[in-house]
Write an enzyme that holds these catalytic residues in place. Sequence first.
Site, PDB file in Angstrom:
ATOM      1  N   HIS A   7      78.776  22.649 -33.385  1.00 17.22           N
ATOM      2  CA  HIS A   7      79.771  23.617 -32.912  1.00 17.22           C
ATOM      3  C   HIS A   7      79.027  24.666 -32.099  1.00 17.22           C
ATOM      4  O   HIS A   7      77.918  25.058 -32.441  1.00 17.22           O
ATOM      5  CB  HIS A   7      80.481  24.239 -34.111  1.00 17.22           C
ATOM      6  CG  HIS A   7      81.344  25.401 -33.728  1.00 17.22           C
ATOM      7  ND1 HIS A   7      82.256  25.328 -32.701  1.00 17.22           N
ATOM      8  CD2 HIS A   7      81.436  26.662 -34.220  1.00 17.22           C
ATOM      9  CE1 HIS A   7      82.871  26.497 -32.588  1.00 17.22           C
ATOM     10  NE2 HIS A   7      82.384  27.326 -33.489  1.00 17.22           N
ATOM     11  N   ASN A  61      82.459  29.889 -27.043  1.00 11.88           N
ATOM     12  CA  ASN A  61      82.949  29.242 -28.268  1.00 11.88           C
ATOM     13  C   ASN A  61      84.393  28.796 -28.033  1.00 11.88           C
ATOM     14  O   ASN A  61      85.294  29.625 -27.950  1.00 11.88           O
ATOM     15  CB  ASN A  61      82.844  30.257 -29.415  1.00 11.88           C
ATOM     16  CG  ASN A  61      83.302  29.689 -30.745  1.00 11.88           C
ATOM     17  OD1 ASN A  61      83.920  28.626 -30.811  1.00 11.88           O
ATOM     18  ND2 ASN A  61      83.004  30.412 -31.814  1.00 11.88           N
ATOM     19  N   CYS A  84      87.367  26.780 -36.369  1.00 10.95           N
ATOM     20  CA  CYS A  84      86.287  26.150 -35.584  1.00 10.95           C
ATOM     21  C   CYS A  84      85.794  24.843 -36.199  1.00 10.95           C
ATOM     22  O   CYS A  84      85.123  24.057 -35.534  1.00 10.95           O
ATOM     23  CB  CYS A  84      85.118  27.116 -35.423  1.00 10.95           C
ATOM     24  SG  CYS A  84      85.544  28.585 -34.503  1.00 10.95           S
TER      25      CYS A  84
HETATM   26  O1  UT7 Z   1      82.890  29.971 -34.465  1.00  9.86           O
HETATM   27  C1  UT7 Z   1      82.993  30.520 -35.735  1.00  9.86           C
HETATM   28  C2  UT7 Z   1      81.707  30.934 -36.256  1.00  9.86           C
HETATM   29  N1  UT7 Z   1      81.289  32.148 -35.619  1.00  9.86           N
HETATM   30  C3  UT7 Z   1      80.016  32.430 -35.547  1.00  9.86           C
HETATM   31  O2  UT7 Z   1      79.202  31.631 -35.950  1.00  9.86           O
HETATM   32  C4  UT7 Z   1      79.605  33.780 -35.031  1.00  9.86           C
HETATM   33  C5  UT7 Z   1      78.470  34.297 -35.862  1.00  9.86           C
HETATM   34  N2  UT7 Z   1      78.002  35.623 -35.478  1.00  9.86           N
HETATM   35  C6  UT7 Z   1      77.345  35.855 -34.314  1.00  9.86           C
HETATM   36  O3  UT7 Z   1      77.205  34.975 -33.496  1.00  9.86           O
HETATM   37  C7  UT7 Z   1      76.737  37.227 -34.075  1.00  9.86           C
HETATM   38  O4  UT7 Z   1      76.807  37.955 -35.274  1.00  9.86           O
HETATM   39  C8  UT7 Z   1      77.440  38.028 -32.948  1.00  9.86           C
HETATM   40  C9  UT7 Z   1      77.095  37.422 -31.622  1.00  9.86           C
HETATM   41  C10 UT7 Z   1      78.932  38.034 -33.176  1.00  9.86           C
HETATM   42  C11 UT7 Z   1      76.948  39.470 -32.957  1.00  9.86           C
HETATM   43  O5  UT7 Z   1      75.527  39.507 -32.837  1.00  9.86           O
HETATM   44  P1  UT7 Z   1      74.660  40.448 -33.810  1.00  9.86           P
HETATM   45  O6  UT7 Z   1      73.280  40.290 -33.385  1.00  9.86           O
HETATM   46  O7  UT7 Z   1      75.012  40.044 -35.215  1.00  9.86           O
HETATM   47  O8  UT7 Z   1      75.169  41.874 -33.441  1.00  9.86           O
HETATM   48  P2  UT7 Z   1      75.958  42.958 -34.322  1.00  9.86           P
HETATM   49  O9  UT7 Z   1      77.374  42.519 -34.567  1.00  9.86           O
HETATM   50  O10 UT7 Z   1      75.172  43.330 -35.507  1.00  9.86           O
HETATM   51  O11 UT7 Z   1      75.955  44.170 -33.341  1.00  9.86           O
HETATM   52  C12 UT7 Z   1      74.741  44.810 -32.939  1.00  9.86           C
HETATM   53  C13 UT7 Z   1      75.068  45.934 -31.995  1.00  9.86           C
HETATM   54  C14 UT7 Z   1      76.142  46.859 -32.529  1.00  9.86           C
HETATM   55  O12 UT7 Z   1      75.821  48.181 -32.101  1.00  9.86           O
HETATM   56  P3  UT7 Z   1      75.159  49.226 -33.124  1.00  9.86           P
HETATM   57  O13 UT7 Z   1      76.126  49.352 -34.267  1.00  9.86           O
HETATM   58  O14 UT7 Z   1      73.856  48.602 -33.520  1.00  9.86           O
HETATM   59  O15 UT7 Z   1      75.010  50.439 -32.287  1.00  9.86           O
HETATM   60  C15 UT7 Z   1      77.395  46.412 -31.814  1.00  9.86           C
HETATM   61  O16 UT7 Z   1      78.338  47.454 -31.673  1.00  9.86           O
HETATM   62  O17 UT7 Z   1      75.591  45.379 -30.783  1.00  9.86           O
HETATM   63  C16 UT7 Z   1      76.836  45.991 -30.478  1.00  9.86           C
HETATM   64  N3  UT7 Z   1      77.683  45.035 -29.785  1.00  9.86           N
HETATM   65  C17 UT7 Z   1      77.671  44.878 -28.466  1.00  9.86           C
HETATM   66  N4  UT7 Z   1      76.984  45.489 -27.476  1.00  9.86           N
HETATM   67  C18 UT7 Z   1      77.207  45.093 -26.209  1.00  9.86           C
HETATM   68  C19 UT7 Z   1      78.553  44.159 -30.328  1.00  9.86           C
HETATM   69  N5  UT7 Z   1      79.141  43.431 -29.363  1.00  9.86           N
HETATM   70  C20 UT7 Z   1      78.605  43.865 -28.192  1.00  9.86           C
HETATM   71  C21 UT7 Z   1      78.797  43.496 -26.844  1.00  9.86           C
HETATM   72  N6  UT7 Z   1      78.086  44.134 -25.905  1.00  9.86           N
HETATM   73  N7  UT7 Z   1      79.672  42.511 -26.471  1.00  9.86           N
END
Ligand code: UT7
Length: 323
Positions: free
Chosen positions: A250, A280, A114
């Site tokens: 980005h 993204n 990225c």
């Molecule tokens: O381009 C390269 C750089 N990339 C980035 O900068 C990405 C950086 N990271 C992020 O943007 C965020 O961490 C994400 C958007 C990827 C995830 O958001 P988060 O607030 O960190 O969520 P999480 O991964 O901690 O997940 C929270 C909950 C989990 O459920 P439990 O374990 O709390 O029950 C996930 O399983 O959300 C769940 N979850 C979803 N639920 C519905 C993860 N993906 C989804 C989804 N729909 N698509």
Amino acid sequence: MRAVIAGTGGYLPARSVTNDELAAWKGLDTTDAWIVERTGIRRRHIAAEGETASDMGLAAARAALAAAGADASDVDAVIVATATPDSAFPSTATLIQGRLGSTRGFSFDVAAACTGFVYALGVADALVRCGQARGVLVIGTEVYSRILDWTDRGTCVLFGDGAGAVFLRGMPEAEAAGRGILSTHLHSDGRHGEILHVDGGAGSTGGTGVVRMAGKEVFRHAVAKLAAAVDEALAANRLAQSDVQWLVPHQANIRIIDAMGKKLGLPRERVVVTVDRHANTSAASIPLALAEAARDGRIARGDLVLMEAIGGGLTWGAALARF
Ligand code: UT7
């Protein structure tokens, strides 16, 4: 010599898919509400069958050349940032050079995930400054839809396809009159490779692999490392936060974008945001956003633009340019 951004261009595949459509299409256990709240993404473009990184990059490059009033005969170098090349070789840059009908100069791909566009801009700026190239096409083009695990809701909802390009024209400093790339600041730390990677490749598994990400960890690194890169870029040019007219970040997550805008004290309308409609697009996200804001007249000649990105590697960096 100064590398002046003479033209920008973008290309998006025709098909745009909303969160709800994506969930239904791929049978995903997710909701529009979750995706919008956690990422700001509402829709993304998906390439048509057979549509490749070189197809999209070529369209963006042609638009950038046209905006600059230039043509293939003005191009000394083509640099493509991509993690989804058509093939291992020829490079996607060389495919685009050939299809542009440019027969002089040189072309190559840059792999920095990225952060690829910021890296490619840094390389292009160095080539112009040392006199090795005068007209440089810098392109970011990605078809992440081909390297996603469509059963992993934690990654597949986050990405989209597209391409963006800038045409840089080398000018003597006096003629540039303050315009051009002011500086680029590139970083990587391979110790964090595991938190955002593709789990295969031509030289290991023989296949392409799919994106794997520990989202929370990447998020944590993103906020700290991007803030440091932004400070570094401003300090190197003896500029203050208040000098920045546009932040073109980005586009991975609106929460990261907002954190950077807040750090710089910029109102939302001074931050170019496309993540809601593009998701993204990795190396394509910054040049696509630049092209959109230049085309609609937001970014004007003389404006100071700050770009920043982070991606797999980890790689990260920032660039300052006066349009
Ligand atoms: O381009 C390269 C750089 N990339 C980035 O900068 C990405 C950086 N990271 C992020 O943007 C965020 O961490 C994400 C958007 C990827 C995830 O958001 P988060 O607030 O960190 O969520 P999480 O991964 O901690 O997940 C929270 C909950 C989990 O459920 P439990 O374990 O709390 O029950 C996930 O399983 O959300 C769940 N979850 C979803 N639920 C519905 C993860 N993906 C989804 C989804 N729909 N698509």
